[in-house]
Design a protein around this motif. Structure first.
Motif, short mmCIF file in Angstrom:
data_model
loop_
_atom_site.label_atom_id
_atom_site.label_comp_id
_atom_site.label_asym_id
_atom_site.label_seq_id
_atom_site.Cartn_x
_atom_site.Cartn_y
_atom_site.Cartn_z
N THR A 11 0.82 -1.21 0.00
CA THR A 11 0.00 0.00 0.00
C THR A 11 0.85 1.26 0.00
OG1 THR A 11 -0.21 -0.13 2.41
CG2 THR A 11 -1.99 -1.10 1.10
N GLY A 12 2.16 1.10 -0.21
CA GLY A 12 3.05 2.24 -0.41
C GLY A 12 3.37 3.07 0.81
N HIS A 13 3.45 2.45 1.97
CA HIS A 13 3.82 3.20 3.18
C HIS A 13 5.23 3.77 3.08
CE1 HIS A 13 0.34 2.34 5.75
NE2 HIS A 13 0.28 1.20 5.08
N GLY A 14 6.11 3.09 2.35
CA GLY A 14 7.46 3.60 2.12
C GLY A 14 8.48 3.24 3.18
N ILE A 15 8.09 2.44 4.15
CA ILE A 15 9.02 2.05 5.21
C ILE A 15 10.19 1.27 4.62
CG2 ILE A 15 9.29 0.66 7.31
CD1 ILE A 15 6.31 1.38 7.90
N CYS A 16 9.90 0.40 3.65
CA CYS A 16 10.96 -0.39 3.02
C CYS A 16 11.98 0.52 2.34
CB CYS A 16 10.38 -1.39 2.04
SG CYS A 16 9.37 -0.67 0.73
N GLU A 17 11.49 1.54 1.66
CA GLU A 17 12.38 2.47 0.96
C GLU A 17 13.23 3.26 1.96
OE1 GLU A 17 11.97 5.42 -2.79
OE2 GLU A 17 10.53 5.75 -1.18
N GLU A 18 12.66 3.60 3.11
CA GLU A 18 13.43 4.30 4.14
C GLU A 18 14.52 3.42 4.72
OE1 GLU A 18 11.02 6.06 7.23
OE2 GLU A 18 9.54 6.73 5.76
N VAL A 52 10.11 -7.02 8.53
CA VAL A 52 9.51 -6.99 9.86
C VAL A 52 8.61 -5.77 10.03
CG1 VAL A 52 10.03 -6.75 12.32
CG2 VAL A 52 11.34 -8.34 10.92
N ARG A 53 9.01 -4.64 9.50
CA ARG A 53 8.28 -3.39 9.72
C ARG A 53 7.21 -3.10 8.67
NH1 ARG A 53 11.82 1.27 11.43
NH2 ARG A 53 9.76 2.21 11.55
N CYS A 54 7.15 -3.89 7.60
CA CYS A 54 6.14 -3.67 6.56
C CYS A 54 4.75 -3.91 7.14
CB CYS A 54 6.37 -4.59 5.37
SG CYS A 54 5.13 -4.40 4.07
N PRO A 55 3.89 -2.88 7.18
CA PRO A 55 2.57 -3.04 7.80
C PRO A 55 1.65 -4.02 7.09
CG PRO A 55 2.83 -0.82 6.92
CD PRO A 55 4.13 -1.54 6.71
N THR A 56 1.90 -4.28 5.80
CA THR A 56 1.05 -5.22 5.07
C THR A 56 1.74 -6.55 4.80
OG1 THR A 56 1.76 -4.33 2.94
CG2 THR A 56 -0.22 -3.34 3.94
#
Length: 73
Positions: A11-18, A52-56
């Protein structure tokens, strides 16, 4: 390890990119894209943190050479 992103779950939260900007990029549609499919060393640790931090839980790590043994970090 091979990195994959489930385009339906993302859903594009962007945590992975960070957490792993050399591996992930959010595209114009707001969905994560894998820029480097095979990761090792420090990049692997960053990708594990992103899993681990990906919300989906859209990120999957697979052992290279054995696609049936998927591993979620």
């Amino acid at each position: 390890m091979r990195v994959m992103v489930d385009q339906v779950k993302c859903t594009g939260h962007g945590i992975c990119e960070e957490l792993a900007p050399d591996v992930f990029e959010i595209d114009d549609d707001g969905i994560a894209q894998v820029m480097i499919a095979e990761v090792h060393g420090a990049s692997l640790e960053d990708v594990k943190a992103a899993c681990v931090r990906c919300p989906t839980q859209a990120i999957t790590l697979l052992e290279i050479g054995s696609p049936s043994s998927a591993e979620k970090a």
